[in-house]
Design a protein around this motif. Structure first.
Motif, PDB file in Angstrom:
ATOM      1  N   THR A  29       0.811  -1.203   0.000  1.00  0.00           N
ATOM      2  CA  THR A  29       0.000   0.000   0.000  1.00  0.00           C
ATOM      3  C   THR A  29       0.849   1.259   0.000  1.00  0.00           C
ATOM      4  O   THR A  29       0.323   2.358   0.030  1.00  0.00           O
ATOM      5  CB  THR A  29      -0.922   0.026   1.233  1.00  0.00           C
ATOM      6  OG1 THR A  29      -0.108  -0.031   2.413  1.00  0.00           O
ATOM      7  CG2 THR A  29      -1.875  -1.145   1.227  1.00  0.00           C
TER       8      THR A  29
ATOM      9  N   HIS B 274     -15.617  -6.371 -11.480  1.00  0.00           N
ATOM     10  CA  HIS B 274     -14.542  -5.445 -11.083  1.00  0.00           C
ATOM     11  C   HIS B 274     -13.577  -5.255 -12.247  1.00  0.00           C
ATOM     12  O   HIS B 274     -12.711  -6.086 -12.497  1.00  0.00           O
ATOM     13  CB  HIS B 274     -13.792  -6.015  -9.876  1.00  0.00           C
ATOM     14  CG  HIS B 274     -12.916  -5.035  -9.167  1.00  0.00           C
ATOM     15  ND1 HIS B 274     -13.118  -4.653  -7.866  1.00  0.00           N
ATOM     16  CD2 HIS B 274     -11.810  -4.365  -9.572  1.00  0.00           C
ATOM     17  CE1 HIS B 274     -12.185  -3.808  -7.491  1.00  0.00           C
ATOM     18  NE2 HIS B 274     -11.371  -3.615  -8.513  1.00  0.00           N
TER      19      HIS B 274
ATOM     20  N   SER C  17      -8.694   4.622  -8.295  1.00  0.00           N
ATOM     21  CA  SER C  17      -8.257   5.590  -7.287  1.00  0.00           C
ATOM     22  C   SER C  17      -7.431   6.721  -7.864  1.00  0.00           C
ATOM     23  O   SER C  17      -7.340   7.800  -7.267  1.00  0.00           O
ATOM     24  CB  SER C  17      -7.447   4.871  -6.198  1.00  0.00           C
ATOM     25  OG  SER C  17      -6.258   4.307  -6.734  1.00  0.00           O
TER      26      SER C  17
ATOM     27  N   ARG D 117     -17.210   3.193  -3.448  1.00  0.00           N
ATOM     28  CA  ARG D 117     -16.061   2.406  -3.018  1.00  0.00           C
ATOM     29  C   ARG D 117     -15.288   3.114  -1.910  1.00  0.00           C
ATOM     30  O   ARG D 117     -14.844   4.248  -2.069  1.00  0.00           O
ATOM     31  CB  ARG D 117     -15.113   2.149  -4.197  1.00  0.00           C
ATOM     32  CG  ARG D 117     -14.031   1.122  -3.875  1.00  0.00           C
ATOM     33  CD  ARG D 117     -13.035   0.990  -4.997  1.00  0.00           C
ATOM     34  NE  ARG D 117     -12.304  -0.261  -4.903  1.00  0.00           N
ATOM     35  CZ  ARG D 117     -11.138  -0.496  -5.493  1.00  0.00           C
ATOM     36  NH1 ARG D 117     -10.575   0.435  -6.231  1.00  0.00           N
ATOM     37  NH2 ARG D 117     -10.536  -1.655  -5.358  1.00  0.00           N
TER      38      ARG D 117
ATOM     39  N   ASN E  71     -11.857   2.736   0.054  1.00  0.00           N
ATOM     40  CA  ASN E  71     -10.624   2.033  -0.288  1.00  0.00           C
ATOM     41  C   ASN E  71      -9.421   2.649   0.431  1.00  0.00           C
ATOM     42  O   ASN E  71      -8.685   3.449  -0.143  1.00  0.00           O
ATOM     43  CB  ASN E  71     -10.417   2.078  -1.813  1.00  0.00           C
ATOM     44  CG  ASN E  71      -9.103   1.461  -2.243  1.00  0.00           C
ATOM     45  OD1 ASN E  71      -8.470   0.715  -1.494  1.00  0.00           O
ATOM     46  ND2 ASN E  71      -8.665   1.775  -3.458  1.00  0.00           N
TER      47      ASN E  71
ATOM     48  N   ARG F 194      -6.740   1.243   1.078  1.00  0.00           N
ATOM     49  CA  ARG F 194      -5.478   0.652   0.618  1.00  0.00           C
ATOM     50  C   ARG F 194      -4.782   1.499  -0.439  1.00  0.00           C
ATOM     51  O   ARG F 194      -3.607   1.295  -0.728  1.00  0.00           O
ATOM     52  CB  ARG F 194      -5.736  -0.756   0.055  1.00  0.00           C
ATOM     53  CG  ARG F 194      -6.093  -1.794   1.109  1.00  0.00           C
ATOM     54  CD  ARG F 194      -6.358  -3.147   0.475  1.00  0.00           C
ATOM     55  NE  ARG F 194      -5.222  -3.638  -0.280  1.00  0.00           N
ATOM     56  CZ  ARG F 194      -4.215  -4.354   0.219  1.00  0.00           C
ATOM     57  NH1 ARG F 194      -4.191  -4.643   1.512  1.00  0.00           N
ATOM     58  NH2 ARG F 194      -3.223  -4.767  -0.555  1.00  0.00           N
ATOM     59  N   ASN F 195      -5.505   2.415  -1.059  1.00  0.00           N
ATOM     60  CA  ASN F 195      -4.919   3.301  -2.063  1.00  0.00           C
ATOM     61  C   ASN F 195      -5.183   4.756  -1.674  1.00  0.00           C
ATOM     62  O   ASN F 195      -6.225   5.053  -1.102  1.00  0.00           O
ATOM     63  CB  ASN F 195      -5.508   3.036  -3.451  1.00  0.00           C
ATOM     64  CG  ASN F 195      -5.084   1.697  -4.016  1.00  0.00           C
ATOM     65  OD1 ASN F 195      -5.833   0.724  -3.933  1.00  0.00           O
ATOM     66  ND2 ASN F 195      -3.895   1.626  -4.576  1.00  0.00           N
TER      67      ASN F 195
ATOM     68  N   THR G 205     -11.963   6.850   2.680  1.00  0.00           N
ATOM     69  CA  THR G 205     -11.311   5.999   3.668  1.00  0.00           C
ATOM     70  C   THR G 205     -12.334   5.537   4.696  1.00  0.00           C
ATOM     71  O   THR G 205     -13.515   5.902   4.636  1.00  0.00           O
ATOM     72  CB  THR G 205     -10.174   6.763   4.375  1.00  0.00           C
ATOM     73  OG1 THR G 205     -10.753   7.771   5.227  1.00  0.00           O
ATOM     74  CG2 THR G 205      -9.246   7.421   3.361  1.00  0.00           C
TER      75      THR G 205
ATOM     76  N   GLN H 291     -18.781  -0.777  -1.508  1.00  0.00           N
ATOM     77  CA  GLN H 291     -17.717  -1.710  -1.892  1.00  0.00           C
ATOM     78  C   GLN H 291     -16.481  -1.346  -1.078  1.00  0.00           C
ATOM     79  O   GLN H 291     -16.052  -0.195  -1.057  1.00  0.00           O
ATOM     80  CB  GLN H 291     -17.413  -1.623  -3.381  1.00  0.00           C
ATOM     81  CG  GLN H 291     -16.328  -2.592  -3.830  1.00  0.00           C
ATOM     82  CD  GLN H 291     -16.150  -2.580  -5.326  1.00  0.00           C
ATOM     83  OE1 GLN H 291     -17.082  -2.905  -6.067  1.00  0.00           O
ATOM     84  NE2 GLN H 291     -14.969  -2.195  -5.783  1.00  0.00           N
ATOM     85  N   LEU H 292     -15.929  -2.338  -0.407  1.00  0.00           N
ATOM     86  CA  LEU H 292     -14.886  -2.091   0.581  1.00  0.00           C
ATOM     87  C   LEU H 292     -13.624  -2.870   0.216  1.00  0.00           C
ATOM     88  O   LEU H 292     -13.649  -4.099   0.095  1.00  0.00           O
ATOM     89  CB  LEU H 292     -15.403  -2.535   1.951  1.00  0.00           C
ATOM     90  CG  LEU H 292     -14.637  -2.174   3.204  1.00  0.00           C
ATOM     91  CD1 LEU H 292     -14.399  -0.670   3.311  1.00  0.00           C
ATOM     92  CD2 LEU H 292     -15.394  -2.682   4.431  1.00  0.00           C
ATOM     93  N   GLN H 293     -12.529  -2.141   0.000  1.00  0.00           N
ATOM     94  CA  GLN H 293     -11.240  -2.799  -0.212  1.00  0.00           C
ATOM     95  C   GLN H 293     -10.381  -2.568   1.029  1.00  0.00           C
ATOM     96  O   GLN H 293      -9.844  -1.480   1.233  1.00  0.00           O
ATOM     97  CB  GLN H 293     -10.509  -2.287  -1.443  1.00  0.00           C
ATOM     98  CG  GLN H 293      -9.167  -2.988  -1.625  1.00  0.00           C
ATOM     99  CD  GLN H 293      -8.493  -2.701  -2.938  1.00  0.00           C
ATOM    100  OE1 GLN H 293      -8.329  -3.602  -3.750  1.00  0.00           O
ATOM    101  NE2 GLN H 293      -8.071  -1.469  -3.158  1.00  0.00           N
TER     102      GLN H 293
ATOM    103  N   ASP I 244     -13.851  -6.615  -1.389  1.00  0.00           N
ATOM    104  CA  ASP I 244     -12.986  -6.911  -2.539  1.00  0.00           C
ATOM    105  C   ASP I 244     -11.947  -7.984  -2.223  1.00  0.00           C
ATOM    106  O   ASP I 244     -11.399  -8.039  -1.108  1.00  0.00           O
ATOM    107  CB  ASP I 244     -12.219  -5.652  -2.963  1.00  0.00           C
ATOM    108  CG  ASP I 244     -13.068  -4.683  -3.757  1.00  0.00           C
ATOM    109  OD1 ASP I 244     -14.200  -5.034  -4.127  1.00  0.00           O
ATOM    110  OD2 ASP I 244     -12.591  -3.559  -3.997  1.00  0.00           O
TER     111      ASP I 244
END
Length: 307
Positions: free
Chosen positions: A3, A37, A83, A130, A132, A134-135, A140, A159-161, A184
């Motif tokens: 990340t 995706h 992202s 989304r 995310n 991680r990016n 967040t 949608q959750l990464q 994800d």
């Protein structure tokens, strides 16, 4: 997948382009299949990349992805806002207009955005936001509750990464949303813990209870070089929560800087993971349709043509 901001000395690192798709005549995806995706990118002259992004994408467009759909038997798809554009959904919105019956979208919109933007996104086919962490350059976990409140009336989902290992009580987060939450890439479980590991076992319980949907996707991110290591994780999900699973190719495989995965081994996994026609229909066709096309008659699910 790290990340960390992948700087190369002059800015975010340049992703390698995806391999050209080759038409599959054996083990083509079943009719009506949905890839849940995929990312596409717009003209660099029209859509500015966020300076805080984590990577620089290869310039693949909806035209390129249409070739992927045709080659593999993907009838419908969900385009996920990448992202690298931050909160500018322009490239996503433009792509969604090309095949309105066959495409749906997952956007990244600030919870403080005007109602008109949410209305436009819905009209164009967006059905989720989304989150995310991680990016960089997006929503967040701090935005989670505010996002949930904004989209509840629209009937969207989140949608959750995330890495599920980072949460002591992932279930409370999912339950607090009050709506479907799609996780994800298996939730990035710790493979060394096996399917009985604390975090993954909780994820399976949540999926079995219908509180979240798990995306079977990106094996090269979760188990690089050893896809077979995911088999017991998939088996646990299929046994306990078959109605809470969806599948994705994760094309064009962003954040690959040294080598790009071949689509064919990823597609071949579908038949090992989902060994019966009934399972494949449920995961590839029925559950994505319920999530993204609930407001569209079944008879038109794969009849859309490029605009």
């Amino acid at each position: 997948m790290s990340t960390a901001h992948p700087l190369s000395g002059t800015g975010p690192r340049q992703c390698l382009p995806p391999l050209a798709p080759v038409r599959r005549n054996v083990n083509r995806l079943p009719e009506g299949s949905c890839d849940t995706h995929a990312h596409v990118f717009g003209s660099a002259a029209r859509f500015r990349l966020d300076p805080g992004r984590g990577y620089t994408p290869s310039p693949v467009t909806i035209i390129d992805y249409r070739q992927v759909m045709d080659a593999y038997g993907i009838d419908r798809a969900v385009l996920v806002h990448p992202s690298v554009y931050g909160f500018d959904n322009g490239a996503l919105f433009e792509a969604l207009e090309t095949m309105p019956d066959r495409l749906r979208g997952v956007a990244v919109i600030s919870p403080n955005a005007p109602e008109s933007l949410f209305a436009l996104a819905h009209r164009l086919g967006v059905r989720a936001l989304r989150v995310n962490p991680r990016n960089p350059a997006g929503l967040t976990m701090r935005d989670f509750q505010a996002v949930a409140e904004r989209i509840k009336a629209l009937g969207w989902h989140i949608q959750l990464q995330v890495n599920i290992e980072d949460f002591a009580d992932f279930g409370s987060i999912v339950t607090s949303a009050g709506m479907p939450v799609v996780v994800d890439h298996f939730g990035f479980p710790d493979l060394a813990q096996g399917p009985d590991g604390r975090a993954f076992a909780e994820l399976v319980d949540l999926a079995a209870a219908g509180r979240c949907i798990v995306k079977l996707s990106a094996p090269y991110r979760v188990a690089p070089g050893r896809y077979s290591a995911l088999k017991p994780f998939v088996e646990r999900l299929v046994r306990r929560a078959p109605a809470s699973l969806i599948w994705a190719l994760d094309w064009p495989h962003t954040e690959c800087f040294e080598a790009v995965p071949d689509d064919n081994p990823i597609l071949d996994l579908v038949w090992g993971w989902l060994p019966t026609e009934t399972l494949r229909r449920q995961v590839l066709v029925d559950t994505p349709r319920r999530l993204f096309w609930a407001d569209q008659p079944h008879s038109t699910e794969a009849s859309g043509s490029a605009a």
